[in-house]
Design a protein around this motif. Structure first.
Motif, PDB file in Angstrom:
ATOM      1  N   VAL A 222      27.368  15.917  10.071  1.00  0.00           N
ATOM      2  CA  VAL A 222      26.399  16.747   9.349  1.00  0.00           C
ATOM      3  C   VAL A 222      26.972  18.109   8.979  1.00  0.00           C
ATOM      4  CG1 VAL A 222      24.362  15.611  10.261  1.00  0.00           C
ATOM      5  CG2 VAL A 222      25.319  17.557  11.482  1.00  0.00           C
ATOM      6  N   GLY A 223      28.251  18.215   8.941  1.00  0.00           N
ATOM      7  CA  GLY A 223      28.863  19.483   8.572  1.00  0.00           C
ATOM      8  C   GLY A 223      30.187  19.646   9.274  1.00  0.00           C
TER       9      GLY A 223
ATOM     10  N   LEU B 208      26.577  11.137   4.039  1.00  0.00           N
ATOM     11  CA  LEU B 208      26.098  12.388   4.622  1.00  0.00           C
ATOM     12  C   LEU B 208      24.579  12.349   4.782  1.00  0.00           C
ATOM     13  CD1 LEU B 208      26.749  15.248   5.625  1.00  0.00           C
ATOM     14  CD2 LEU B 208      26.577  16.025   3.256  1.00  0.00           C
ATOM     15  N   LEU B 209      23.890  11.856   3.782  1.00  0.00           N
ATOM     16  CA  LEU B 209      22.440  11.735   3.848  1.00  0.00           C
ATOM     17  C   LEU B 209      22.024  10.765   4.960  1.00  0.00           C
ATOM     18  CD1 LEU B 209      19.664  12.475   2.757  1.00  0.00           C
ATOM     19  CD2 LEU B 209      19.936  10.654   1.052  1.00  0.00           C
ATOM     20  N   GLN B 210      22.752   9.652   5.101  1.00  0.00           N
ATOM     21  CA  GLN B 210      22.451   8.700   6.175  1.00  0.00           C
ATOM     22  C   GLN B 210      22.621   9.355   7.544  1.00  0.00           C
ATOM     23  OE1 GLN B 210      25.273   5.631   4.759  1.00  0.00           O
ATOM     24  NE2 GLN B 210      23.570   4.193   5.012  1.00  0.00           N
ATOM     25  N   PHE B 211      23.714  10.084   7.737  1.00  0.00           N
ATOM     26  CA  PHE B 211      23.934  10.759   9.015  1.00  0.00           C
ATOM     27  C   PHE B 211      22.847  11.798   9.280  1.00  0.00           C
ATOM     28  CE2 PHE B 211      28.213   8.952   9.147  1.00  0.00           C
ATOM     29  CZ  PHE B 211      28.383   8.767  10.500  1.00  0.00           C
ATOM     30  N   GLN B 212      22.505  12.584   8.268  1.00  0.00           N
ATOM     31  CA  GLN B 212      21.467  13.602   8.439  1.00  0.00           C
ATOM     32  C   GLN B 212      20.134  12.970   8.809  1.00  0.00           C
ATOM     33  OE1 GLN B 212      21.832  15.507   4.596  1.00  0.00           O
ATOM     34  NE2 GLN B 212      23.129  17.143   5.419  1.00  0.00           N
ATOM     35  N   THR B 213      19.787  11.910   8.110  1.00  0.00           N
ATOM     36  CA  THR B 213      18.505  11.231   8.339  1.00  0.00           C
ATOM     37  C   THR B 213      18.450  10.622   9.744  1.00  0.00           C
ATOM     38  OG1 THR B 213      18.298  10.768   5.975  1.00  0.00           O
ATOM     39  CG2 THR B 213      16.955   9.429   7.471  1.00  0.00           C
ATOM     40  N   LEU B 214      19.501   9.901  10.106  1.00  0.00           N
ATOM     41  CA  LEU B 214      19.521   9.269  11.431  1.00  0.00           C
ATOM     42  C   LEU B 214      19.596  10.293  12.561  1.00  0.00           C
ATOM     43  CD1 LEU B 214      21.741   6.150  10.701  1.00  0.00           C
ATOM     44  CD2 LEU B 214      19.354   6.129  11.467  1.00  0.00           C
TER      45      LEU B 214
ATOM     46  N   GLN C  96      18.401  13.343  12.512  1.00  0.00           N
ATOM     47  CA  GLN C  96      17.077  13.972  12.613  1.00  0.00           C
ATOM     48  C   GLN C  96      16.072  13.037  13.281  1.00  0.00           C
ATOM     49  OE1 GLN C  96      16.188  17.211  11.903  1.00  0.00           O
ATOM     50  NE2 GLN C  96      14.359  16.584  12.979  1.00  0.00           N
ATOM     51  N   ALA C  97      16.064  11.779  12.873  1.00  0.00           N
ATOM     52  CA  ALA C  97      15.130  10.814  13.462  1.00  0.00           C
ATOM     53  C   ALA C  97      15.398  10.643  14.953  1.00  0.00           C
ATOM     54  CB  ALA C  97      15.241   9.469  12.737  1.00  0.00           C
ATOM     55  N   TYR C  98      16.665  10.529  15.308  1.00  0.00           N
ATOM     56  CA  TYR C  98      17.039  10.346  16.718  1.00  0.00           C
ATOM     57  C   TYR C  98      16.636  11.567  17.539  1.00  0.00           C
ATOM     58  CZ  TYR C  98      19.898   9.284  20.818  1.00  0.00           C
ATOM     59  OH  TYR C  98      20.322   9.021  22.099  1.00  0.00           O
ATOM     60  N   GLU C  99      16.994  12.748  17.060  1.00  0.00           N
ATOM     61  CA  GLU C  99      16.714  13.968  17.829  1.00  0.00           C
ATOM     62  C   GLU C  99      15.210  14.210  17.952  1.00  0.00           C
ATOM     63  OE1 GLU C  99      18.347  18.525  18.278  1.00  0.00           O
ATOM     64  OE2 GLU C  99      19.188  17.244  16.734  1.00  0.00           O
ATOM     65  N   THR C 100      14.465  13.939  16.909  1.00  0.00           N
ATOM     66  CA  THR C 100      13.012  14.092  16.968  1.00  0.00           C
ATOM     67  C   THR C 100      12.409  13.142  18.006  1.00  0.00           C
ATOM     68  OG1 THR C 100      12.907  14.795  14.662  1.00  0.00           O
ATOM     69  CG2 THR C 100      10.884  13.903  15.613  1.00  0.00           C
ATOM     70  N   LYS C 101      12.883  11.925  18.026  1.00  0.00           N
ATOM     71  CA  LYS C 101      12.343  10.919  18.934  1.00  0.00           C
ATOM     72  C   LYS C 101      12.794  11.131  20.382  1.00  0.00           C
ATOM     73  CE  LYS C 101      11.880   5.915  19.410  1.00  0.00           C
ATOM     74  NZ  LYS C 101      12.220   4.619  18.828  1.00  0.00           N
ATOM     75  N   MET C 102      14.076  11.475  20.574  1.00  0.00           N
ATOM     76  CA  MET C 102      14.637  11.537  21.923  1.00  0.00           C
ATOM     77  C   MET C 102      14.562  12.933  22.552  1.00  0.00           C
ATOM     78  SD  MET C 102      15.421   8.401  22.128  1.00  0.00           S
ATOM     79  CE  MET C 102      15.739   7.071  20.982  1.00  0.00           C
ATOM     80  N   GLY C 103      14.562  13.958  21.725  1.00  0.00           N
ATOM     81  CA  GLY C 103      14.554  15.319  22.250  1.00  0.00           C
ATOM     82  C   GLY C 103      15.943  15.882  22.497  1.00  0.00           C
TER      83      GLY C 103
ATOM     84  N   VAL D  79      20.873   1.477  15.576  1.00  0.00           N
ATOM     85  CA  VAL D  79      20.384   0.671  16.703  1.00  0.00           C
ATOM     86  C   VAL D  79      19.752   1.569  17.768  1.00  0.00           C
ATOM     87  CG1 VAL D  79      21.118  -0.801  18.631  1.00  0.00           C
ATOM     88  CG2 VAL D  79      21.981  -1.232  16.322  1.00  0.00           C
ATOM     89  N   ARG D  80      20.460   2.620  18.140  1.00  0.00           N
ATOM     90  CA  ARG D  80      19.995   3.460  19.254  1.00  0.00           C
ATOM     91  C   ARG D  80      18.753   4.274  18.916  1.00  0.00           C
ATOM     92  NH1 ARG D  80      25.136   6.345  21.755  1.00  0.00           N
ATOM     93  NH2 ARG D  80      23.439   7.589  22.630  1.00  0.00           N
ATOM     94  N   VAL D  81      18.525   4.587  17.652  1.00  0.00           N
ATOM     95  CA  VAL D  81      17.317   5.330  17.281  1.00  0.00           C
ATOM     96  C   VAL D  81      16.061   4.477  17.520  1.00  0.00           C
ATOM     97  CG1 VAL D  81      17.177   4.715  14.820  1.00  0.00           C
ATOM     98  CG2 VAL D  81      16.402   6.987  15.594  1.00  0.00           C
ATOM     99  N   GLN D  82      16.229   3.170  17.627  1.00  0.00           N
ATOM    100  CA  GLN D  82      15.096   2.264  17.880  1.00  0.00           C
ATOM    101  C   GLN D  82      14.715   2.221  19.359  1.00  0.00           C
ATOM    102  OE1 GLN D  82      13.520   1.015  15.233  1.00  0.00           O
ATOM    103  NE2 GLN D  82      15.080   2.060  14.045  1.00  0.00           N
ATOM    104  N   SER D  83      15.526   2.803  20.201  1.00  0.00           N
ATOM    105  CA  SER D  83      15.318   2.764  21.646  1.00  0.00           C
ATOM    106  C   SER D  83      14.268   3.794  22.075  1.00  0.00           C
ATOM    107  CB  SER D  83      16.672   3.046  22.334  1.00  0.00           C
ATOM    108  OG  SER D  83      16.581   2.786  23.711  1.00  0.00           O
TER     109      SER D  83
END
Length: 164
Positions: A72-73, A97-103, A105-112, A133-137
């Protein structure tokens, strides 16, 4: 630096030399220094893992939250930069880059905490697949995985730091 030299460093010098093992996680280094002398690289790696696993939950979370995000940078100079570059993360297309940013953000929002994986030996496609895969956990399932990946990163870096 050799293991013998590392074992003989003052506490402050040890912390300075070992700081690149874990970005923004220097609280663990005085604890690690106190376990010297290290008998081997593997001994140091093991003791580093124990120090992280036995740390209070708040410090573990701090270590995870301060770990640089992938793809992401600009990566942290040093180990992170070279590791991410070898994985192809320094040359992402706009779509990647957009895929990495999106995933991320989704992961960090969900997992903390951010997505953490040892990228050594992986390419950007493999990393994106792992993220997807791991964002689904769940946070409970991901916590030990993320912590173990952080330990793995530090242990890989120990091998790069020590020349014996």
């Amino acid at each position: 630096m050799t293991l013998t030299e590392l074992n003989q460093l003052s506490l402050q010098a040890f912390v300075t030399v070992c700081e690149p093992l874990l970005e923004h996680c220097d609280w663990v280094l005085p604890q690690l220094a106190a376990t010297r002398p290290f008998m081997s690289v593997e001994d140091m790696q093991h003791k580093l893992g124990l120090a992280l696993k036995s740390a209070p939950l708040a410090l573990q979370k701090q270590a995870l939250c301060l770990h640089p995000k992938l793809g992401v940078g600009k990566a942290q100079p040093g180990f992170s930069q070279s590791e991410q570059a070898q994985a192809g993360l320094s040359q992402l297309s706009d779509e990647e880059l957009l895929q990495f940013q999106t995933l991320n953000q989704a992961y960090e929002t969900k997992m903390g905490f951010p997505f953490v994986v040892a990228v050594t030996g992986l390419n950007k496609s493999q990393i994106l697949e792992l993220m997807a895969v791991r964002v689904q956990s769940t946070e409970a399932a991901e916590w030990p995985i993320a912590l173990n990946e952080l330990i793995k990163i530090a242990q890989i870096r120990v091998k790069k730091l020590i020349t014996d």
